[in-house]
Design an enzyme around this catalytic site. Sequence first.
Site, mmCIF file in Angstrom:
data_model
loop_
_atom_site.group_PDB
_atom_site.id
_atom_site.type_symbol
_atom_site.label_atom_id
_atom_site.label_comp_id
_atom_site.label_asym_id
_atom_site.label_seq_id
_atom_site.Cartn_x
_atom_site.Cartn_y
_atom_site.Cartn_z
ATOM 1 N N ASP A 45 0.775 -1.245 0.004
ATOM 2 C CA ASP A 45 -0.098 -0.074 -0.074
ATOM 3 C C ASP A 45 1.052 1.428 0.065
ATOM 4 O OD1 ASP A 45 -1.542 2.215 0.518
ATOM 5 O OD2 ASP A 45 -2.843 1.048 1.908
ATOM 6 N N TYR B 237 -5.049 11.571 -3.442
ATOM 7 C CA TYR B 237 -5.355 12.627 -2.830
ATOM 8 C C TYR B 237 -4.355 13.149 -1.900
ATOM 9 C CZ TYR B 237 -7.531 9.208 0.606
ATOM 10 O OH TYR B 237 -7.749 8.152 1.276
ATOM 11 N N LYS B 238 -3.226 12.129 -1.612
ATOM 12 C CA LYS B 238 -2.251 12.867 -0.479
ATOM 13 C C LYS B 238 -1.161 13.500 -1.381
ATOM 14 C CE LYS B 238 -3.872 9.294 2.642
ATOM 15 N NZ LYS B 238 -3.849 7.646 2.778
ATOM 16 N N ARG C 294 1.835 15.675 12.643
ATOM 17 C CA ARG C 294 2.653 15.057 11.269
ATOM 18 C C ARG C 294 2.587 16.539 10.433
ATOM 19 N NH1 ARG C 294 -0.534 10.391 8.271
ATOM 20 N NH2 ARG C 294 -2.179 11.999 8.232
#
Length: 426
Positions: free
Chosen positions: A208, A233-234, A386
């Site tokens: 993944d 979308y990241k 993050r």
Amino acid sequence: MDTTREWAIRKDRDDPLRRFRERFYIPEGCVYMDGNSLGLASRDAEACILRVLEEWKTLGIHGWLDAKPSWFTFPEHAGKLMAPLIGAKAEEVVLAASTTANMHVLVATFYRPEGTRKKILADELNFPSDLYALSSQIALRGGNTKENLILARSSDGHTLDEDEIIRLMDDSVALVLLPSVLYRSGQLLDMERLTRAAHDRGIPVGFDCSHSVGSVPHRFDAWGTDFAFFCSYKHLNGGPGAPAFLYVNERHFGTAPGLAGWFGFRKERQFDMALEFDPQPTAGAWQLGTPHMMSAAAVEGSLRMFDEAGIDSIRRKSLELTTYFMDLIDETLSRSPYDYSYATPRDEARRGGHVAVEHPREALRICEALKARGVVPDFRPERVIRIAPVALYSTFEDVWRVAQALKEIIDLREYERFGKGRKAVS
Ligand SMILES: *Cc1c(COP(=O)(O)O)cnc(C)c1O
């Protein structure tokens, strides 16, 4: 090591990728550090969405063949744009469905429990959706999670040890499924080594890559990886809920998809509406249904920018940005009274595109204080903030600003103004 703001400004001035920043919509007054969760909108993505909208308005149903590129073969077209980012041939990658749905389709294909080989080897730090999907796949084959899902454990709660994962690859394992970059700590696993080790033991392996594609180069063909899937979308900036991708190594072409649908049918005869499934001789066989054209369009616009910038330049700048940030933490922020640390490996070969900052007591409220200052990070329990400086649109000065904000939030005790509750999306 120079960590001054002046150094950062000089780096930005000389940045070979600086022209891309102005093609993105950066929310007003915002230092955006959440591109590993939702990448920003770009003019390039917008132009492609508007083009497809116009095609819909002017062509109606004819858009399926007459749009440019045609909607009918758009998933394959997007696959061709994606291929260089992952070291694949165009026909090995296709745009399809969502990350979790693609994972189901691929695990249903590559997980073949037989005799004493019934287990799936995964890890306890993967994104939970992956583990839910694996459990349900095991249940569908009549197995149970307790017995058949083995999770490699982390000794420090942040990182995984490849030696330990390889040790678990015994002859009871039917499939290995791992993340490329861990979503919390940002550790990058050695996919090449893990692939080789699994294959030495006759086990298929898939990754993944939701947290790595778009910031880290991949060489799936050279590594011989069996399959992979990832969202767009990241780091790929394809927009909220954008369709995902799947990769299948060409040596598996012709293998029957474990779950099938009509968009996996041979293109030239798909509209024969035959009752018997005849799959495409490519990764396209693993598609299920009609592509989501409006959101797929945005992915095309974004991928063209990656093609223009080149993934190796993106990786180089990404590492420089995160190294700079880690230097700033080491220099000042790791000391008392700040007490920040990072869970991300320092070694460049072992990290992806974000840094997991930790604070022992106040991570959640510091995160809220950052947002109040216009810095957009995200929070992952229990104490991870993050920070993802993104090569195409973040600057070195942005990174300096984040470090400065982290410092002042402690100096001025700004976090004390916020409650300890967490919102539904953090
Ligand atoms: C983001 C992410 C997902 C999300 O899956 P969706 O189907 O797109 O909701 C799954 N796995 C990993 C590792 C991720 O990072």
